[in-house]
Design an enzyme around this catalytic site. Structure first.
Site, PDB file in Angstrom:
ATOM      1  N   ASN A 410       0.882  -1.031  -0.077  1.00 23.94           N
ATOM      2  CA  ASN A 410       0.083  -0.109   0.090  1.00 23.94           C
ATOM      3  C   ASN A 410       0.885   1.411   0.174  1.00 23.94           C
ATOM      4  OD1 ASN A 410      -2.634   1.543   0.441  1.00 23.94           O
ATOM      5  ND2 ASN A 410      -1.242   2.217   2.187  1.00 23.94           N
ATOM      6  N   GLU A 411       0.694   2.126  -0.736  1.00 22.09           N
ATOM      7  CA  GLU A 411       1.514   3.376  -1.152  1.00 22.09           C
ATOM      8  C   GLU A 411       2.919   3.378  -0.997  1.00 22.09           C
ATOM      9  OE1 GLU A 411      -0.544   6.154   1.580  1.00 22.09           O
ATOM     10  OE2 GLU A 411      -2.372   6.307   0.012  1.00 22.09           O
ATOM     11  N   PRO A 412       3.477   2.414  -1.549  1.00 22.19           N
ATOM     12  CA  PRO A 412       5.025   2.197  -1.526  1.00 22.19           C
ATOM     13  C   PRO A 412       5.293   3.373  -2.576  1.00 22.19           C
ATOM     14  CG  PRO A 412       4.240   0.786  -3.172  1.00 22.19           C
ATOM     15  CD  PRO A 412       3.024   1.333  -2.613  1.00 22.19           C
ATOM     16  N   VAL A 442      -1.340  -1.088  -4.154  1.00 22.72           N
ATOM     17  CA  VAL A 442      -2.195   0.128  -4.158  1.00 22.72           C
ATOM     18  C   VAL A 442      -1.209   1.488  -4.344  1.00 22.72           C
ATOM     19  CG1 VAL A 442      -3.720   1.649  -2.749  1.00 22.72           C
ATOM     20  CG2 VAL A 442      -3.983  -0.987  -2.865  1.00 22.72           C
TER      21      VAL A 442
END
Length: 605
Positions: A410-412, A442
């Site tokens: 998520n949101e790397p 994501v």
């Protein structure tokens, strides 16, 4: 930062069944007994400067209470949510749990033909387990189960207490999942379908691993929910064919969603001159998943995700298994008309996943790959650990029909150049283990600089227009959101899910015209987003997941008013005005796409 899921002791026959290298969820049967260990445990945090006093003094060698002051701590729960000690709420380092239990005499009378297994549902994030002072196992990573065979350790324990000691370390490093320091530190057989011109046959492919004696026989029965046997098999590998199967359908997509068969596996084995039996029953669903350049298909029909992002969080307990909360949340999802959610940003308890299977709630199953913002998090050490975490997640959830897609992060910081090799490797590894499901992560990166997007099957995008960007300017949402969708699709030609959007609102705070943090502003943001969704879902947008289902606690910050307030429900699960906006929308979407007749109806809360 806690023991968040159930602990149990399991007695089973010496010849244990396993699912294709997987870990079986503990279920009682004629050959398996279960002893729950949930409840009050002794607890002590190690406040020494190096957090190593417990190891130096070997607290595990004697009852924990003899090492110094202990307090009562419920399991499952987050230890930092439950006391009035501010030092414990912010604590990072080693904490110690201990419980003494008496094993049933029957478990120890036939040691040759039985195994005693200790299972930990999840512990965050590094765990070492001792039984009667003897180390039984250790495990790195949270949110997923691990177990240890403690049969030899507990032999000869007639009448004596079995002392279980668990040391946990909640420290996050650049190589852990999640890495670094993130907001969540506050708490803490595959089935497929053969598709012809019309569906006439379902196929359940199975592989059963047996440990112990090589002199055994396996028989399998696949039963309908009512108990009727519809297919049988023998041996460790094979296929069960079901004529005119009842398919597993999502909630609101069929009049009988979440239909499950039950795969009964029976083992007969010769051990020490005696015949031993073990029986295990696994719920399975029959369904297909397929992704095109513009659609997500379940059983060959277009599926539109209208759902939520969640957290395992609530008052008092914080993060931990809470049956009342689980049932309440499921009821609210059904009331809302939500057909799906993402396990943001970690795997959820198996008990939650069981209900999703049974009720037809579609799940995007996400690993704890959150907070990956530093280049160090894309190094070889992080990559190796990430691969192991995906193996553990797939091993646990691969047989769940509700799980339709894996999310690896998520949101790397996917705009960093090392992210290209990193996500190419993680996604390829995930697909090699499970080729039956699509894989995503994501993103909140710019579409032109996202090095991981070429490798996903579905684009998942987070954006908060008029909140984190152009705060207070509702008029920019439609323009910016249209540009976002068109840019991503033109670049990658893959279906898109709006995986997060929303705005904070303080329950009971009102303002007209809408101003930030009022319930009216949260409603206005949603309506602006929805206007664009309705245009783009005709083309390539395949879903929308609100952030968030309910308010949740975070660390203190000037941008947080007692936590994140983007929930459409309060932390106590009471609806804000936005909940009714979303409910009206989701039921309209369900009526448009449902094969049910007459028109679906819904009820007041």
């Amino acid at each position: 930062m806690a023991l968040c899921c159930s602990l149990c002791l399991l007695l089973l026959s010496c010849q244990a069944l396993a699912r294709g290298g997987g870990m079986l969820y503990p279920r009682e049967s004629a050959s398996r007994e279960l002893k729950e260990l949930n409840g009050i445990w002794s607890f002590r945090a190690d406040f020494s400067e190096q957090r190593d006093q417990g190891f130096v003094q070997q607290w595990y060698r004697k009852p924990l209470r003899q090492s110094g002051p202990v307090i009562d701590m419920p399991v499952p729960a987050s230890f930092n949510e439950l006391t009035q000690d501010p030092n414990l709420r912010k604590y990072t380092g080693w904490v110690w749990y201990e419980k003494e239990v008496l094993l049933p005499r029957s478990w120890l009378l036939n040691a040759l033909n039985t195994r005693v297994v200790l299972r930990v549902g999840s512990a965050h994030y590094y765990s070492i387990v001792w039984v009667n002072g003897v180390q039984a196992t250790e495990h790195e990573g949270g949110h997923l189960p691990f177990e240890a065979d403690i049969s030899r350790i507990v032999q000869g324990s007639f009448g004596a207490a079995c002392r279980i000691t668990i040391a946990l370390n909640n420290t996050l490093t650049p190589q852990t999942l999640p890495p670094g320091s993130i907001q969540f530190m506050r708490d803490e057989s595959n089935c497929s379908l053969v598709a012809l011109s019309r569906i006439i046959q379902g196929v359940v492919r199975y592989q059963v691993l047996v440990t112990g004696s090589t002199r055994y026989s396996l028989s399998l029965n696949l039963r309908e929910k009512e108990g009727k046997v519809v297919a049988t098999g023998e041996g460790p590998i094979g296929e069960l064919k079901v004529v005119e199967p009842r398919l597993w359908w999502p909630y609101l997509m069929h009049e009988n969603p979440g239909y499950l068969y039950y795969l009964e596996v029976k083992l007969l084995a010769h051990v020490g001159g005696e015949l031993s039996e073990d029986v295990y029953t696994l719920p399975v669903g029959i369904r297909t998943v397929h992704v095109t350049s513009s659609q997500f298909l379940i059983n060959g029909k277009p599926f539109y995700f209208h759902g939520v992002n969640k957290h395992e969080d609530a008052d008092i307990r914080g993060k931990g298994l809470d049956w009342s909360l689980i049932v309440k949340d499921l009821n609210l999802l059904q009331w809302l008309g939500a057909n799906s959610f993402r396990t943001s940003h970690y795997p959820y308890a198996e008990e939650i996943m069981d209900l999703c299977d049974a009720y037809g709630i579609v799940v995007i199953d996400e690993c704890p790959g959150v907070g990956m913002r530093d280049p160090v998090s894309f190094g070889n050490a992080s990559l190796a650990h990430h691969l192991v975490v995906m193996e553990e997640l797939i091993r646990r959830d691969k047989n769940r029909p509700s799980v339709v897609m894996w999310s690896v992060a998520n949101e790397p910081a996917s705009e960093l150049s090392p992210a290209a090799y990193y996500f190419k490797t993680v996604i390829a590894h995930t697909k090699a283990i499970d080729p039956t499901r699509p894989v995503t992560f994501v993103s909140n990166a710019n579409y032109a600089h996202d090095h991981g997007a070429p490798y996903v099957d579905v684009i998942c995008v987070n954006s908060y227009f008029s909140w984190y960007h152009d705060a207070g300017h509702l008029e920019v949402i439609q323009l910016q959101l249209n540009t976002q969708f068109e840019s991503w699709y033109e670049t990658y030609q893959k279906p898109i899910i709006q995986s997060e959007y929303g705005a904070d609102s303080i329950a009971g705070l009102h303002n007209d015209p809408p101003l930030m943090f009022s319930e009216e502003y949260q409603k206005a943001v949603l309506k602006e987003y929805h206007s664009v969704f309705d245009k783009k879902r005709k083309d390539y947008v395949i879903g929308e997941l609100i952030w968030n289902f309910a308010d949740f606690m975070t660390d203190q910050a000037t941008s947080r008013v007692l936590g994140n307030k983007k929930g459409i429900f309060t932390r106590q699960r009471q609806p804000k005005a936005a909940a009714f906006v979303l409910r009206d929308r989701y039921w309209k979407l369900a009526n448009e796409s449902s094969c049910l007749r007459p028109t679906l109806t819904y009820y007041n809360l």
